[in-house]
Design a protein around this motif. Sequence first.
Motif, PDB file in Angstrom:
ATOM      1  N   THR A   3      28.538  42.896  52.442  1.00 57.47           N
ATOM      2  CA  THR A   3      29.164  41.814  53.229  1.00 57.47           C
ATOM      3  C   THR A   3      30.354  41.494  52.183  1.00 57.47           C
ATOM      4  N   VAL A   4      31.734  41.252  52.941  1.00 59.64           N
ATOM      5  CA  VAL A   4      32.876  40.688  52.273  1.00 59.64           C
ATOM      6  C   VAL A   4      33.304  39.598  52.819  1.00 59.64           C
ATOM      7  N   VAL A  25      34.605  37.271  47.825  1.00 58.93           N
ATOM      8  CA  VAL A  25      33.153  37.586  47.242  1.00 58.93           C
ATOM      9  C   VAL A  25      32.669  39.024  48.079  1.00 58.93           C
ATOM     10  N   VAL A  26      32.106  39.919  47.373  1.00 61.00           N
ATOM     11  CA  VAL A  26      31.575  41.075  47.683  1.00 61.00           C
ATOM     12  C   VAL A  26      30.162  41.295  47.553  1.00 61.00           C
ATOM     13  N   LEU A  27      29.419  41.385  48.654  1.00 61.71           N
ATOM     14  CA  LEU A  27      27.871  41.744  48.258  1.00 61.71           C
ATOM     15  C   LEU A  27      27.291  42.901  48.697  1.00 61.71           C
ATOM     16  N   ARG A  31      22.708  41.923  45.935  1.00 66.55           N
ATOM     17  CA  ARG A  31      23.631  41.531  44.602  1.00 66.55           C
ATOM     18  C   ARG A  31      24.755  41.331  44.995  1.00 66.55           C
ATOM     19  N   ILE A  32      25.562  40.418  44.275  1.00 69.52           N
ATOM     20  CA  ILE A  32      26.925  40.325  44.096  1.00 69.52           C
ATOM     21  C   ILE A  32      27.658  41.653  43.515  1.00 69.52           C
ATOM     22  N   ALA A  33      28.845  42.333  44.100  1.00 69.45           N
ATOM     23  CA  ALA A  33      29.259  43.578  43.477  1.00 69.45           C
ATOM     24  C   ALA A  33      30.709  43.150  43.128  1.00 69.45           C
ATOM     25  N   ALA A  34      31.327  42.159  43.656  1.00 65.59           N
ATOM     26  CA  ALA A  34      32.688  41.640  43.068  1.00 65.59           C
ATOM     27  C   ALA A  34      33.084  40.399  43.563  1.00 65.59           C
ATOM     28  N   VAL A  35      33.881  39.758  42.443  1.00 64.00           N
ATOM     29  CA  VAL A  35      34.370  38.369  42.732  1.00 64.00           C
ATOM     30  C   VAL A  35      35.995  38.373  42.230  1.00 64.00           C
ATOM     31  N   SER A 376      25.565  31.351  39.498  1.00 62.22           N
ATOM     32  CA  SER A 376      27.065  31.463  39.691  1.00 62.22           C
ATOM     33  C   SER A 376      27.373  32.739  40.272  1.00 62.22           C
ATOM     34  N   LEU A 377      28.668  32.816  40.676  1.00 60.23           N
ATOM     35  CA  LEU A 377      28.917  33.887  41.425  1.00 60.23           C
ATOM     36  C   LEU A 377      29.791  35.044  40.650  1.00 60.23           C
ATOM     37  N   GLU A 378      28.992  35.838  40.274  1.00 58.11           N
ATOM     38  CA  GLU A 378      29.429  36.877  39.369  1.00 58.11           C
ATOM     39  C   GLU A 378      28.664  38.414  39.548  1.00 58.11           C
ATOM     40  N   PRO A 379      29.396  39.325  39.327  1.00 60.66           N
ATOM     41  CA  PRO A 379      29.079  40.693  39.665  1.00 60.66           C
ATOM     42  C   PRO A 379      27.628  40.889  38.923  1.00 60.66           C
TER      43      PRO A 379
END
Length: 454
Positions: A3-4, A25-27, A31-35, A376-379
């Motif tokens: 999801t982007v 934000v990329v999921l 998991r979060i993959a990128a921010v 938090s939004l972190e990879p």
Amino acid sequence: MTTVIQGCAVATVDAAGTEHPDGHVVLDGDRIAAVGPGPADPAVVAVADTVVDGRGCLATPGLVNTHHHLYQWATRGLAQQEDLFGWLTTLYPVWEGLDEEVVGAAAAAGLGWLALTGCTSTTDHHYVFPRDGGDVLGATVRAAREVGLRFHPTRGSMDLGRSRGGLPPDSLVETTDAALAGTLAALDEHHDPAPGSMLRMGVAPCSPFSVTEALMREAAALARDRGARLHTHLAETLDEEDFCRSSFGCSPTEYADRLGWLGGDVWLAHAVHLHDGDVRRLAGTGTAVAHCPTSNARLGSGLAPVAEMRRQGVAVGLGVDGSASNEESSLATEMHAAVMVARLREGPAAMTARDALALATVGGARVLGREDELGSLEPGKLGDVALWRVDGLGHAGCEDPVAALVLGSRPPLARLLVGGATVVEDDTLVTADQHDLAQRAVTATRDLQARSGR
């Protein structure tokens, strides 16, 4: 599933307080993959399963609720002018009629509403076990699965009834042995300590005025043997202070310390009435606090020293508390209330909008011992994300999106994701039927109150 989310403002709530006025934000899976700033990598966007246009929105970590009593959804609006002890003695007789069906309906409604107000992870403190009520704790677990929230329920208990000097009626307390057996069974059945867990169980004797010293000590030993966290109410009201002074010869915090109930595996609900040295003792032992500003105001309990706790390094999160002492039951509203309460106590510099957002996210994750995965939004962290729409009339002209979220009215949710799975879309719950949840809650409330003759 990938999801982007892009085109939105992003408040990561990481240690540096990183924000992006226009970011992504990329999921990847859960998991979060990128921010980062600007649009996501076009190659990632091209193969993503879902691309969300975040223009006009603010992305934050999903909110973490650190104290609740979901069953109380069925007794909202009662005892409106009572303080805590009066409120409890009014509601205890009603709660005698709780059963698995009522609790399940109340919990589902409460969890659905938490989702619609930005919450992705929530605790629950269930301490009422009527003798013929069935599996009331299991009903809350099933409700959390239905709605799709990350769940940290606690198996509460009371063994100090009125006949032995406690506040609750004898009909609602268990024996010490039964409470410990029920707690052990709950841990065996529900506690999942694995990384990424959707269900972790805690141990939570209710309060100094409803639990014996023996249960407090033995429950703590049981929890620590099983690697579970400990939770209880403490220092909520002056009545509790008076009870502890007359019964134990010390303050609530001193009593907890005496029983081994301060430590890095403990979080306390409320902590309103703290004395000189109490905050320092909480900080020194790593004890965490669930701050419940709206409930404390509703019951007239007082203004917790949250700014001082944060200055001294106490881990503090936010809690909505039970729906019968906070009919709003919105964690987004608690952010607003936390700012106002802190400033009423210490002035306008006591808490910022970003401080409140941190309390509701990474603060809550610290309280639950999950700051490595949540908050938090972190990879690498779990994909629990709230996407708030802040471009409507209610927030028009507020150029700071975090201020719009915290100081303004609660924004609608464009999207809420838990472990990468969509729970809310366009301010509508997608995992369960909102109308059905509401109707079940109405029926449960009427059934429960009819049993008590109200």
